[in-house]
Write a protein that holds these residues in place. Structure first.
Motif, mmCIF file in Angstrom:
data_model
loop_
_atom_site.group_PDB
_atom_site.id
_atom_site.type_symbol
_atom_site.label_atom_id
_atom_site.label_comp_id
_atom_site.label_asym_id
_atom_site.label_seq_id
_atom_site.Cartn_x
_atom_site.Cartn_y
_atom_site.Cartn_z
ATOM 1 N N PRO A 71 9.161 14.656 1.917
ATOM 2 C CA PRO A 71 10.392 14.413 1.116
ATOM 3 C C PRO A 71 11.178 13.672 2.002
ATOM 4 O O PRO A 71 11.712 13.768 2.841
ATOM 5 N N PHE A 72 11.359 12.342 1.567
ATOM 6 C CA PHE A 72 12.151 11.322 2.182
ATOM 7 C C PHE A 72 13.261 11.341 1.517
ATOM 8 O O PHE A 72 13.841 11.349 0.142
ATOM 9 N N GLY A 73 14.487 11.449 2.602
ATOM 10 C CA GLY A 73 15.887 11.604 1.880
ATOM 11 C C GLY A 73 16.942 11.938 3.106
ATOM 12 O O GLY A 73 16.618 12.376 4.004
ATOM 13 N N ALA A 117 8.224 -1.380 -2.260
ATOM 14 C CA ALA A 117 8.062 0.055 -2.225
ATOM 15 C C ALA A 117 9.248 1.012 -2.828
ATOM 16 O O ALA A 117 8.952 1.849 -3.202
ATOM 17 N N MET A 118 10.232 0.385 -2.709
ATOM 18 C CA MET A 118 11.654 1.164 -3.112
ATOM 19 C C MET A 118 11.665 1.268 -4.635
ATOM 20 O O MET A 118 11.879 2.507 -5.146
ATOM 21 N N LEU A 119 10.961 0.314 -5.263
ATOM 22 C CA LEU A 119 11.077 0.425 -6.739
ATOM 23 C C LEU A 119 9.882 1.412 -7.053
ATOM 24 O O LEU A 119 10.001 2.131 -7.760
ATOM 25 N N ALA A 120 8.849 1.235 -6.270
ATOM 26 C CA ALA A 120 7.561 2.129 -6.559
ATOM 27 C C ALA A 120 7.820 3.464 -6.512
ATOM 28 O O ALA A 120 7.276 4.286 -7.281
ATOM 29 N N ARG A 121 8.827 3.929 -5.271
ATOM 30 C CA ARG A 121 9.072 5.113 -4.929
ATOM 31 C C ARG A 121 10.053 5.786 -6.092
ATOM 32 O O ARG A 121 10.281 6.937 -6.122
ATOM 33 N N LYS A 122 10.420 5.110 -7.051
ATOM 34 C CA LYS A 122 11.310 5.550 -7.993
ATOM 35 C C LYS A 122 10.648 5.662 -9.285
ATOM 36 O O LYS A 122 10.677 6.547 -10.228
ATOM 37 N N ILE A 182 7.393 8.093 10.201
ATOM 38 C CA ILE A 182 7.642 9.396 9.480
ATOM 39 C C ILE A 182 7.496 9.216 8.087
ATOM 40 O O ILE A 182 7.403 9.994 7.097
ATOM 41 N N SER A 183 7.148 7.877 7.517
ATOM 42 C CA SER A 183 7.349 7.812 5.903
ATOM 43 C C SER A 183 6.074 7.754 5.283
ATOM 44 O O SER A 183 5.144 7.142 5.716
ATOM 45 N N ASN A 184 5.871 8.651 4.285
ATOM 46 C CA ASN A 184 4.534 8.780 3.581
ATOM 47 C C ASN A 184 4.854 9.359 2.584
ATOM 48 O O ASN A 184 5.991 10.244 2.321
ATOM 49 N N TRP A 230 16.898 -5.042 -1.091
ATOM 50 C CA TRP A 230 16.085 -6.427 -0.893
ATOM 51 C C TRP A 230 15.114 -5.939 0.351
ATOM 52 O O TRP A 230 14.013 -6.670 0.624
ATOM 53 N N ASN A 231 15.127 -4.991 1.119
ATOM 54 C CA ASN A 231 14.589 -4.836 2.306
ATOM 55 C C ASN A 231 13.219 -4.262 2.142
ATOM 56 O O ASN A 231 12.273 -4.540 3.044
ATOM 57 N N PHE A 232 12.777 -3.371 1.207
ATOM 58 C CA PHE A 232 11.861 -2.935 0.692
ATOM 59 C C PHE A 232 11.568 -3.141 -0.941
ATOM 60 O O PHE A 232 11.412 -2.206 -1.618
ATOM 61 N N PRO A 233 11.446 -4.530 -1.219
ATOM 62 C CA PRO A 233 11.640 -4.719 -2.857
ATOM 63 C C PRO A 233 10.617 -4.352 -3.601
ATOM 64 O O PRO A 233 10.674 -4.044 -4.927
ATOM 65 N N TYR A 270 12.272 -2.222 15.450
ATOM 66 C CA TYR A 270 11.882 -3.646 15.213
ATOM 67 C C TYR A 270 11.051 -3.982 14.000
ATOM 68 O O TYR A 270 10.895 -4.899 13.530
ATOM 69 N N ARG A 271 10.851 -2.890 13.355
ATOM 70 C CA ARG A 271 9.889 -2.916 11.930
ATOM 71 C C ARG A 271 11.030 -3.816 10.946
ATOM 72 O O ARG A 271 12.032 -3.511 10.834
ATOM 73 N N ASN A 272 10.543 -4.550 10.245
ATOM 74 C CA ASN A 272 11.421 -5.492 9.220
ATOM 75 C C ASN A 272 12.558 -6.149 9.865
ATOM 76 O O ASN A 272 13.519 -6.134 9.332
ATOM 77 N N GLN A 302 15.548 -4.210 9.687
ATOM 78 C CA GLN A 302 16.248 -3.987 8.593
ATOM 79 C C GLN A 302 15.635 -2.764 7.562
ATOM 80 O O GLN A 302 15.149 -3.174 6.535
ATOM 81 N N THR A 303 15.489 -1.600 8.061
ATOM 82 C CA THR A 303 15.210 -0.569 7.378
ATOM 83 C C THR A 303 16.369 0.514 7.689
ATOM 84 O O THR A 303 16.807 0.699 8.717
ATOM 85 N N CYS A 304 16.247 1.264 6.531
ATOM 86 C CA CYS A 304 17.396 2.234 6.580
ATOM 87 C C CYS A 304 17.243 3.338 7.713
ATOM 88 O O CYS A 304 17.829 4.380 8.185
ATOM 89 N N ILE A 305 15.792 3.632 8.110
ATOM 90 C CA ILE A 305 15.553 4.650 9.183
ATOM 91 C C ILE A 305 15.263 3.880 10.543
ATOM 92 O O ILE A 305 14.851 4.656 11.225
ATOM 93 N N CYS A 306 15.506 2.657 10.664
ATOM 94 C CA CYS A 306 15.358 2.285 12.116
ATOM 95 C C CYS A 306 16.274 2.993 12.967
ATOM 96 O O CYS A 306 17.339 3.255 12.652
ATOM 97 N N LEU A 327 0.887 -1.221 0.072
ATOM 98 C CA LEU A 327 0.079 -0.042 0.066
ATOM 99 C C LEU A 327 0.798 1.206 -0.052
ATOM 100 O O LEU A 327 0.688 2.252 -0.542
ATOM 101 N N TYR A 328 2.058 1.156 0.648
ATOM 102 C CA TYR A 328 3.036 2.154 0.929
ATOM 103 C C TYR A 328 3.550 2.561 -0.584
ATOM 104 O O TYR A 328 3.403 3.782 -1.194
ATOM 105 N N GLY A 329 3.902 1.601 -1.372
ATOM 106 C CA GLY A 329 4.427 1.575 -2.686
ATOM 107 C C GLY A 329 3.539 2.174 -3.529
ATOM 108 O O GLY A 329 3.761 3.196 -4.228
HETATM 109 O O1 LIG Z 1 14.561 1.007 4.399
HETATM 110 C C1 LIG Z 1 14.268 2.135 4.078
HETATM 111 C C2 LIG Z 1 12.815 2.586 3.680
HETATM 112 O O2 LIG Z 1 13.003 3.662 2.736
HETATM 113 C C3 LIG Z 1 11.900 2.580 4.892
HETATM 114 S S1 LIG Z 1 10.505 3.106 4.762
HETATM 115 O O3 LIG Z 1 9.844 1.991 4.148
HETATM 116 O O4 LIG Z 1 10.527 4.184 3.707
HETATM 117 O O5 LIG Z 1 9.971 3.792 5.965
#
Ligand SMILES: O=C[C@H](O)CS(=O)(=O)O
Ligand code: NAD
Length: 482
Positions: free
Chosen positions: A450-452, A160-165, A444-446, A155-158, A282-284, A287-291, A109-111
């Motif tokens: 602006p995510f970055g 959503a990270m593609l959809a975000r691009k 914080i992610s939506n 691989w951690n958000f296979p 503990y999300r994922n 294994q998330t970049c913003i953990c 849903l996020y992607g």
């Molecule tokens: O792992 C990094 C992702 O960008 C985290 S999030 O799904 O955007 O919160």
């Protein structure tokens, strides 16, 4: 394996030029919870990557010359197809990546929310008419698509990270080639099935699956027809790819590693801070970049926070992502577990004290127990991105010490702070060297924000009204009218 095998979204072939390609060799996709092979997919190399770039180059004029409204309609249709297939996409995601099904559904849903957002933003690409320096000319500004975009995703958000691009790229009128992580290619291929179903024209969206990442990366960063690379992954790989892009002066978007501080001040709502830290850490399975990567707790509330936090960690359930009620799935590979075990060992050797967890999980999956340990700010575990279910906790005395510890890292992606003092919030948030700061909130992610990151966490922003700029060129027209 789970009933997902009967879905037509599960594909072995790569998707290039609107065709499903079969190769000469295969790579196995494993379930991180059991180690079993869930699918074998065709494994491609530089030739297929080059063919994908040629397909995107061929399709560019057609896609670029569609009206914004036509591109918006196709993106919206793709979004609707994804929503309609959320359950199948989530099952595929959990099977190959391991996260709990509830998190997998949330990722789908996020992607999709980025595709919806940029379907709308596609119609809001504006140029300028600027007051001329002389009356014999007119000054105009056009915004035009960058061109062929190459993307490499983790691989951690296979999904959503593609959809975000792909969403901002296609909205801007760019065409797109991507290489998903070899550990988790199925989610990207499933999106390609739905792209075809939604009417995305041949060559506009291409997926090349490969175990030879370096080879494909050399094509994506070296081919002059590619005008932008959008990369999400580790900082070391991001640096390498950016350097490769320099040879043809490509635009780059880099979404890289993090080392998020989670600062709990003495005036914080401790229950809210505990809940926020659990969610962020503990999300994922961490294994998330913003953990959260380091928890900093002010002296006066340290014992209270530790007691409540450890009680919540003790309640976390680990297991297969397909099991009901599981909070943490497996880590992606045995190597990932090994890295976390190494970091915990080094932290203890440096004087750290394990309060809970600190060891591998049972069974043959890649499990590591949710862990809390007390460390000094200088502990080696505070220098690296843990990317696992481990909470190092640091005690601090005053605000300036907290800011100094928080900023003492080459990373600058996300930071979190919990306080109810408005002055303290403003003073600290403005001093934190991060691209994103969660204040009394860790979710914080939506797509609207602006995510970055800054420093060595990246370049550019994904999502929000700012996210489209990274896929547009600014052209200045000086029109003589005398
Ligand atoms: O792992 C990094 C992702 O960008 C985290 S999030 O799904 O955007 O919160
Ligand atoms: N900032 C963000 O939005 C964000 C989001 C997710 C993950 N990440 C980061 O990604 C990392 C975890 O993901 P990962 O382990 O997949 O990262 P990684 O850098 O190892 O791999 C990411 C992608 O790059 C590819 N790759 C690796 N080496 C390459 C090379 N030499 N040439 C071309 N491609 C290459 C991989 O195959 C994969 O597709 C963490 O550091 C995490 O913080 C950041």
């Amino acid at each position: 394996m789970h009933k997902l095998l009967n879905t037509p979204l599960l594909r072995k072939e790569s998707y290039i030029g609107g065709e499903w390609w079969r190769g000469e060799s295969t790579l196995a996709v494993h379930c991180p919870a059991t180690g079993e092979t869930i699918e074998t997919v065709w494994d491609f190399d530089r030739e297929a990557a080059t063919a994908a770039v040629r397909s995107a180059e061929l399709a560019l004029p057609m896609w670029r010359d569609k009206t914004a409204k036509e591109r918006a309609h196709i993106l919206r249709t793709w979004h609707d197809e994804i929503i309609r297939h959320t359950e199948e996409l989530a099952l595929i995601l959990t099977a190959e990546q391991g996260k709990p099904l509830a998190e997998a559904r949330a990722e789908i849903l996020y992607g999709a929310s980025y595709i919806e957002w940029f379907a709308e933003e596609a119609k809001r690409i504006y140029g300028d008419v600027i007051a001329p320096p002389n009356n014999d000319r007119r000054v105009l500004v056009l915004k035009q698509p960058v061109g062929v975009v190459a993307a490499i995703t983790p691989w951690n958000f296979p999904s959503a990270m593609l959809a975000r691009k792909l969403a901002p790229a296609l909205a801007a009128g760019c065409t797109f080639v991507c290489k998903p992580a070899a550990e988790t290619p199925l989610s990207a291929l499933a999106l390609a099935v739905l792209a075809e179903k939604a009417g995305v024209p041949a060559g506009v969206f291409n997926v090349v699956v490969s175990s030879r990442a370096r080879e494909v990366g050399e094509v994506f960063t070296g081919d002059a027809a590619v005008r932008k690379l959008s990369f999400t992954g580790s900082t070391p790989v991001g640096k390498l790819l950016a350097a490769q892009c320099a040879q043809t002066v490509k635009k780059v978007s880099l979404e890289l590693g993090g080392n998020a501080p989670f600062i709990v001040f003495d005036d914080a709502d401790i229950d809210r801070a505990v809940a926020g830290a659990i969610a962020s850490k503990y999300r994922n399975a961490g294994q998330t970049c913003i953990c959260t990567n380091r928890i900093l707790v002010q002296d006066a509330v340290y014992d209270k926070f530790i007691e409540k936090y450890c009680a919540r960690v003790a309640e976390l359930k680990i297991g297969s992502g397909f099991e009901d009620g599981v909070d943490l799935g497996p880590m992606i590979t045995a190597d990932a577990v090994g890295k976390v075990a190494r970091l915990v060992g080094e932290a203890c050797a440096a004087g750290g004290r394990i309060l809970i967890g600190g060891k591998r999980g049972n069974g043959n999956g890649n499990f590591y127990l949710p862990t809390v340990l007390e460390v000094a700010a200088e502990s080696p575990i505070c220098r690296e991105e843990i990317f696992g279910p481990v909470s190092p906790v640091i005690r601090f005395v005053n605000d300036q010490e907290a800011v100094s510890i928080a900023n003492d890292t080459p990373y600058g992606l996300a930071a979190y702070m919990y306080s109810r003092d408005l002055g303290r919030i403003w003073r600290v948030a403005e001093q934190l060297e991060y691209g994103m700061v969660g204040i009394n909130e860790s979710g914080i992610s939506n797509e609207m924000a602006p995510f970055g990151g800054v420093k060595e966490s990246g370049i550019g922003r994904e999502g929000s009204k700012y996210g489209l700029d990274d896929y547009l060129e600014t052209k200045y027209l000086c029109m003589g009218i005398s």
